[in-house]
Scaffold this active site. Structure first.
Site, PDB file in Angstrom:
ATOM      1  N   TYR A 154       0.840  -1.213   0.000  1.00 57.12           N
ATOM      2  CA  TYR A 154       0.000   0.000   0.000  1.00 57.12           C
ATOM      3  C   TYR A 154       0.873   1.261   0.000  1.00 57.12           C
ATOM      4  CZ  TYR A 154      -3.751   3.157   1.589  1.00 57.12           C
ATOM      5  OH  TYR A 154      -4.656   4.183   1.713  1.00 57.12           O
ATOM      6  N   LYS A 158       1.000   4.153  -2.838  1.00 55.95           N
ATOM      7  CA  LYS A 158       0.629   5.546  -2.557  1.00 55.95           C
ATOM      8  C   LYS A 158       1.814   6.495  -2.732  1.00 55.95           C
ATOM      9  CE  LYS A 158      -3.750   4.932  -1.605  1.00 55.95           C
ATOM     10  NZ  LYS A 158      -4.800   5.541  -2.441  1.00 55.95           N
TER      11      LYS A 158
HETATM   12  P1  NAD Z   1     -13.382   2.413   0.964  1.00 53.87           P
HETATM   13  O1  NAD Z   1     -12.897   1.022   0.988  1.00 53.87           O
HETATM   14  O2  NAD Z   1     -14.574   2.791   1.776  1.00 53.87           O
HETATM   15  O3  NAD Z   1     -13.646   2.903  -0.520  1.00 53.87           O
HETATM   16  C1  NAD Z   1     -12.812   2.552  -1.587  1.00 53.87           C
HETATM   17  C2  NAD Z   1     -13.598   2.674  -2.859  1.00 53.87           C
HETATM   18  O4  NAD Z   1     -12.779   2.276  -3.962  1.00 53.87           O
HETATM   19  C3  NAD Z   1     -14.822   1.746  -2.868  1.00 53.87           C
HETATM   20  O5  NAD Z   1     -15.935   2.450  -3.346  1.00 53.87           O
HETATM   21  C4  NAD Z   1     -14.412   0.654  -3.855  1.00 53.87           C
HETATM   22  O6  NAD Z   1     -15.513   0.070  -4.546  1.00 53.87           O
HETATM   23  C5  NAD Z   1     -13.521   1.428  -4.814  1.00 53.87           C
HETATM   24  N1  NAD Z   1     -12.645   0.533  -5.561  1.00 53.87           N
HETATM   25  C6  NAD Z   1     -11.797  -0.391  -5.053  1.00 53.87           C
HETATM   26  N2  NAD Z   1     -11.186  -1.054  -6.055  1.00 53.87           N
HETATM   27  C7  NAD Z   1     -11.647  -0.514  -7.208  1.00 53.87           C
HETATM   28  C8  NAD Z   1     -11.388  -0.755  -8.593  1.00 53.87           C
HETATM   29  N3  NAD Z   1     -10.519  -1.701  -8.984  1.00 53.87           N
HETATM   30  N4  NAD Z   1     -12.061  -0.026  -9.521  1.00 53.87           N
HETATM   31  C9  NAD Z   1     -12.944   0.929  -9.140  1.00 53.87           C
HETATM   32  N5  NAD Z   1     -13.233   1.211  -7.856  1.00 53.87           N
HETATM   33  C10 NAD Z   1     -12.587   0.494  -6.900  1.00 53.87           C
HETATM   34  O7  NAD Z   1     -12.130   3.276   1.381  1.00 53.87           O
HETATM   35  P2  NAD Z   1     -11.914   4.825   1.737  1.00 53.87           P
HETATM   36  O8  NAD Z   1     -11.387   4.860   3.090  1.00 53.87           O
HETATM   37  O9  NAD Z   1     -13.085   5.642   1.383  1.00 53.87           O
HETATM   38  O10 NAD Z   1     -10.697   5.126   0.754  1.00 53.87           O
HETATM   39  C11 NAD Z   1     -10.759   5.972  -0.359  1.00 53.87           C
HETATM   40  C12 NAD Z   1      -9.345   6.322  -0.780  1.00 53.87           C
HETATM   41  O11 NAD Z   1      -8.684   7.004   0.282  1.00 53.87           O
HETATM   42  C13 NAD Z   1      -8.474   5.106  -1.104  1.00 53.87           C
HETATM   43  O12 NAD Z   1      -7.633   5.396  -2.197  1.00 53.87           O
HETATM   44  C14 NAD Z   1      -7.657   4.941   0.148  1.00 53.87           C
HETATM   45  O13 NAD Z   1      -6.454   4.279  -0.089  1.00 53.87           O
HETATM   46  C15 NAD Z   1      -7.454   6.380   0.579  1.00 53.87           C
HETATM   47  N6  NAD Z   1      -7.126   6.562   1.964  1.00 53.87           N
HETATM   48  C16 NAD Z   1      -7.993   6.198   2.955  1.00 53.87           C
HETATM   49  C17 NAD Z   1      -7.621   6.382   4.287  1.00 53.87           C
HETATM   50  C18 NAD Z   1      -8.532   6.031   5.425  1.00 53.87           C
HETATM   51  O14 NAD Z   1      -8.098   6.145   6.557  1.00 53.87           O
HETATM   52  N7  NAD Z   1      -9.760   5.628   5.194  1.00 53.87           N
HETATM   53  C19 NAD Z   1      -6.364   6.917   4.597  1.00 53.87           C
HETATM   54  C20 NAD Z   1      -5.513   7.272   3.563  1.00 53.87           C
HETATM   55  C21 NAD Z   1      -5.900   7.092   2.248  1.00 53.87           C
END
Ligand code: NAD
Length: 242
Positions: A154, A158
């Site tokens: 991951y 990123k």
């Molecule tokens: P989440 O798991 O709730 O949402 C992720 C979304 O990505 C989902 O809607 C999923 O269907 C979609 N997705 C996954 N694989 C896919 C693909 N191959 N094609 C199309 N869509 C796809 O997670 P989140 O927490 O809302 O995360 C959103 C973004 O933020 C991600 O990139 C994640 O890495 C990043 N992020 C999240 C956090 C956190 O603490 N939640 C921290 C840092 C970064």
């Protein structure tokens, strides 16, 4: 305000992507809601956006597929005629220690998070280049800035997104297209549901709490409107990576 603009948000059916889609819609932008699995949730987001008085259409696509991203760009161009803002939010985690990490856990996370971001930029930037205008906002993570034990795949994906953001920013600046990243810390979503509030990690956050999806959406909206910021990474992390 973003009246008359069209935004594409990946992973918009839930979590951060959903909050971003609603925030941009509240500023007046029409939204292409890109989702992967849950069509019911995507339709819910669409209905909520429509209730704000702007157009919304859902599209099922796997961003890790070069061909699906290409087809997606074609369909969205047909439906909306233009794309002003692209938010690459779709992402997955498959955590594990590197000494035990499977090849699939590494490849699938890189394919979705990093290659998926490339695929989307690759197929949507020609539209922006022709329009001589655009905003691309990639969701990275503080894990890609400072690393995190158990997240080699991951973190690499990123960190790659940050490199991709900066290169694309330099390439596309001449066409009046800005490319920036937002790096969230711990945000309360399905992705972090296994981390409880009393986890020692939370005590390491200077602001002493998880972030909310709306707080990430605010930074994305700021970048969607900013005209003189490119190649930047904005942390939304309660100070954990400072
Ligand atoms: P989440 O798991 O709730 O949402 C992720 C979304 O990505 C989902 O809607 C999923 O269907 C979609 N997705 C996954 N694989 C896919 C693909 N191959 N094609 C199309 N869509 C796809 O997670 P989140 O927490 O809302 O995360 C959103 C973004 O933020 C991600 O990139 C994640 O890495 C990043 N992020 C999240 C956090 C956190 O603490 N939640 C921290 C840092 C970064």
């Amino acid at each position: 305000m973003l009246n008359g603009k069209v935004s594409v948000v990946t992973g918009a059916s839930r979590g951060i992507g959903r909050a971003v889609a609603l925030k941009l819609a509240s500023l007046g932008s029409a939204i292409a809601v890109v989702y992967h699995g849950n069509s019911e949730k995507a339709e819910e987001t669409v209905r909520e956006i429509e209730s704000l008085g702007v157009k919304a259409v859902s599209y099922k696509a796997d961003v890790s597929s070069y061909e699906e991203a290409k087809e997606l760009a074609k369909r969205i161009r047909e439906d909306f005629s233009r794309v002003d803002i692209l938010v690459n939010n779709a992402g997955i985690v498959k955590d594990g220690l590197i000494a035990m990490m499977s090849e699939d856990a590494f490849d699938s996370v890189i394919d979705t998070n990093l290659k998926g971001t490339f695929n989307m930029i690759r197929h949507f930037c020609p539209l922006m280049i022709r329009a001589k205008s655009g905003r691309i906002i990639n969701i990275s993570s503080v894990s890609g800035m400072i690393g995190n034990a158990g997240q080699a795949n991951y973190s690499a994906s990123k960190a790659g997104v940050i490199g991709l953001t900066k290169s694309a920013a330099k390439e596309l600046a001449g066409k009046n297209i800005t490319v920036n990243a937002v790096a969230p810390g711990f945000i309360r979503t399905d992705m972090t549901e296994n981390i409880s509030d009393d986890n020692p990690l939370v005590q390491m956050i200077p602001l002493r709490r998880f972030g909310e999806t709306d707080e990430v959406a605010e930074a994305v909206a700021f970048l969607a409107e900013a005209s003189y910021i490119t190649g930047e990474v904005i942390r939304v992390d309660g100070g954990i990576a400072m």
